[in-house]
Design a protein around this motif. Structure first.
Motif, PDB file in Angstrom:
ATOM      1  N   CYS A 172       0.838  -1.200   0.000  1.00 28.17           N
ATOM      2  CA  CYS A 172       0.000   0.000   0.000  1.00 28.17           C
ATOM      3  C   CYS A 172       0.873   1.250   0.000  1.00 28.17           C
ATOM      4  N   LEU A 173       0.470   2.248  -0.750  1.00 28.71           N
ATOM      5  CA  LEU A 173       1.221   3.492  -0.870  1.00 28.71           C
ATOM      6  C   LEU A 173       0.300   4.677  -0.572  1.00 28.71           C
ATOM      7  N   PRO A 174      -0.235   4.754   0.656  1.00 30.08           N
ATOM      8  CA  PRO A 174      -1.246   5.784   0.942  1.00 30.08           C
ATOM      9  C   PRO A 174      -0.737   7.213   0.764  1.00 30.08           C
ATOM     10  N   GLU A 175       0.533   7.472   1.075  1.00 29.59           N
ATOM     11  CA  GLU A 175       1.038   8.847   0.924  1.00 29.59           C
ATOM     12  C   GLU A 175       1.093   9.237  -0.551  1.00 29.59           C
ATOM     13  N   GLN A 176       1.421   8.275  -1.419  1.00 28.75           N
ATOM     14  CA  GLN A 176       1.409   8.569  -2.853  1.00 28.75           C
ATOM     15  C   GLN A 176      -0.019   8.819  -3.328  1.00 28.75           C
ATOM     16  N   TRP A 177      -0.970   8.036  -2.859  1.00 33.72           N
ATOM     17  CA  TRP A 177      -2.379   8.287  -3.219  1.00 33.72           C
ATOM     18  C   TRP A 177      -2.782   9.704  -2.829  1.00 33.72           C
ATOM     19  N   ARG A 178      -2.354  10.140  -1.635  1.00 31.19           N
ATOM     20  CA  ARG A 178      -2.713  11.494  -1.199  1.00 31.19           C
ATOM     21  C   ARG A 178      -2.134  12.539  -2.150  1.00 31.19           C
ATOM     22  N   ALA A 179      -0.871  12.327  -2.559  1.00 33.02           N
ATOM     23  CA  ALA A 179      -0.260  13.281  -3.491  1.00 33.02           C
ATOM     24  C   ALA A 179      -1.016  13.291  -4.816  1.00 33.02           C
ATOM     25  N   TYR A 180      -1.409  12.116  -5.299  1.00 37.80           N
ATOM     26  CA  TYR A 180      -2.143  12.063  -6.571  1.00 37.80           C
ATOM     27  C   TYR A 180      -3.497  12.770  -6.430  1.00 37.80           C
ATOM     28  N   GLN A 181      -4.185  12.524  -5.306  1.00 46.31           N
ATOM     29  CA  GLN A 181      -5.510  13.109  -5.078  1.00 46.31           C
ATOM     30  C   GLN A 181      -5.407  14.631  -4.924  1.00 46.31           C
ATOM     31  N   LEU A 182      -4.296  15.106  -4.337  1.00 46.31           N
ATOM     32  CA  LEU A 182      -4.103  16.552  -4.167  1.00 46.31           C
ATOM     33  C   LEU A 182      -3.675  17.227  -5.464  1.00 46.31           C
ATOM     34  N   PHE A 183      -2.811  16.542  -6.235  1.00 42.58           N
ATOM     35  CA  PHE A 183      -2.126  17.268  -7.310  1.00 42.58           C
ATOM     36  C   PHE A 183      -2.486  16.830  -8.725  1.00 42.58           C
ATOM     37  N   ILE A 184      -3.142  15.676  -8.891  1.00 39.59           N
ATOM     38  CA  ILE A 184      -3.486  15.269 -10.262  1.00 39.59           C
ATOM     39  C   ILE A 184      -4.983  15.456 -10.510  1.00 39.59           C
TER      40      ILE A 184
END
Lengths: 287, 287
Positions: free
Chosen positions: A231-243
């Motif tokens: 699981c990569l929850p911090e990457q998901w957060r970055a994608y949800q914030l910035f993409i």
């Protein structure tokens, strides 16, 4: 009687014409029976679980192990699965629950994947395509809409067609659903947010609700017989914030690290798939 | 003398410490010699080219074919390759040309990939990792900067580190380079634009110049001995319009369908890799 792969191929042919076809539901039920007959003749071996509060096992034949199967979600009794599916297709949701629907759909999906794991060597394409047919069928039946897999992109000087994941067009003045389907996500998941971004850019933000459907995120070490989840929850957060923003992520076997994203701010709404059927009519009223 | 894989692994070890290390250049030259000795003992078979104005061949041993190799770009004489590389590393660019540098780098890269193709079954990881070492080495030497492969993302409440492709930090008041490296792109290329989007979002648009480096886009039908190229220029235009802007796309074997994107509006700047070394100092002066 058709083989498991034969039924899978028949579903693919029918789904292209009409993914809502009730015959497809019948074929998924028949496919589940065939898979369970195959799995009844092989061993179950418990895995050492590195995932807190979850237990897993694999099916094992002379040559191979299946993928990891969640013991709590897997329903041993085939009839119980079919009863729940009947409640689902008759929209009789008061007689079942989100949890029971999630377990029934998990059991049907993972049983076919396990059969392919045991029979073919390194075949990821068949389980992936199967799971696309499987997830899109329940969405198509529930929404009474045939999905499309390409949209027009206006480039001003000329139109082009962009291939997409499943798109469900609910009609004028209602959102469209962008439904990527993955057996697991890993590092490829950024594609899902990127496709959502393209749809937002072409048609305007809010027109397409991104709903990612996943089976699980387990990874099994076949030598140690250990299971963990990637699981990569911090990457998901970055994608949800910035993409772009995904509206929902539905799992059949939801990892707790992703469920925890419901509780951060801004949240990402990750839920067991069964909840979709209970929230669907509220979702599209005034979004 | 080390084997080809042995030299490749040694380069990997050195590059992690200092990707500019001149010893790595020497190892790439030695690796090329080793690969050419191996390839000298196998047959060349011409392919039927479905790509207009380009001819390809494969190396062939008793068991396998290599990937397709562009006949015009492949330099038969090993010494010619080394002479060009010497001009490059001595920054003596007037004595060579963009075209010669592209051909020399293409010959070195495709020779190692061909050796791996002939020796291993379905190994895509080694050529991919090799090509990352290879491309990043010439950028690191040219820019005199060690690349990093993760950046900090500020989430306000806590910092996290996001894994990235190669990032070259040219220092204050200058752009940073975001350098994804791929042997070929296919449908996975949307990841490159998505990563650029995250960098633009986290640090502000224009701070990172996205420069994608690719080897080629050929696809070989091993039975028919036919080669074609898989290009999706309309999808690239949608990504460039709606996800983020890439500043350059450099190819060793540039597909004409992507080179044509220089001539649409808004353009995507796709160039042979050799041109980078001639434009690099202008690129970063006042961008």
């Amino acid at each position: 009687m058709l083989t498991a792969i034969g039924i899978y191929k028949r579903i693919g042919v029918l789904a292209k014409v009409n993914a809502q076809n009730p015959e497809i539901t019948d074929l998924f039920i028949e496919l589940h029976q065939v898979c369970r007959n195959i799995l009844a003749s092989v061993r179950r071996v418990a895995l050492i679980s590195k995932i807190p509060d979850k237990e897993y096992f694999v099916f094992q034949n002379e040559k191979k192990n299946s993928r990891a199967i969640n013991s709590d979600l897997y329903i041993d009794d085939v009839l119980t699965v079919e009863t729940t599916i009947n409640y689902l297709i008759n929209n009789d949701l008061r007689n079942t629950s989100s949890g029971e629907i999630t377990r029934a759909l998990y059991t049907m999906a993972i049983s076919f994947c396990a059969v392919v794991d045991l029979e073919k060597s390194g075949d990821q394409k068949t389980p992936g395509t199967f799971f696309e047919y499987f997830a899109s069928h329940w969405f198509a039946r529930t929404l009474s809409v045939q999905p499309q897999t390409a949209i027009r992109v206006l480039n001003l000087d000329r139109d082009t067609s962009l291939p997409t994941d499943y798109i469900f067009d609910l009609g004028d003045n209602r959102p469209k659903i962008h439904l990527p389907v993955k057996t697991s996500t890993r590092e490829r998941v950024i594609q899902v947010w990127a496709h959502q971004r393209v749809l937002d850019g072409v048609y305007g933000t809010g027109r397409f609700l991104g709903m990612l459907v996943c089976l699980s995120e387990t990874k099994t070490d076949q030598k140690k017989l250990e299971v963990t989840d990637i699981c990569l929850p911090e990457q998901w957060r970055a994608y949800q914030l910035f993409i772009a923003q995904l509206y929902r992520v539905y799992y059949l076997d939801a990892p707790s690290k992703y469920l925890a994203l419901n509780n951060v701010f801004p949240p990402i709404h990750v839920k067991p798939l069964g909840e979709f059927f209970y929230e669907v009519h509220d979702l599209f009223q005034n979004t």
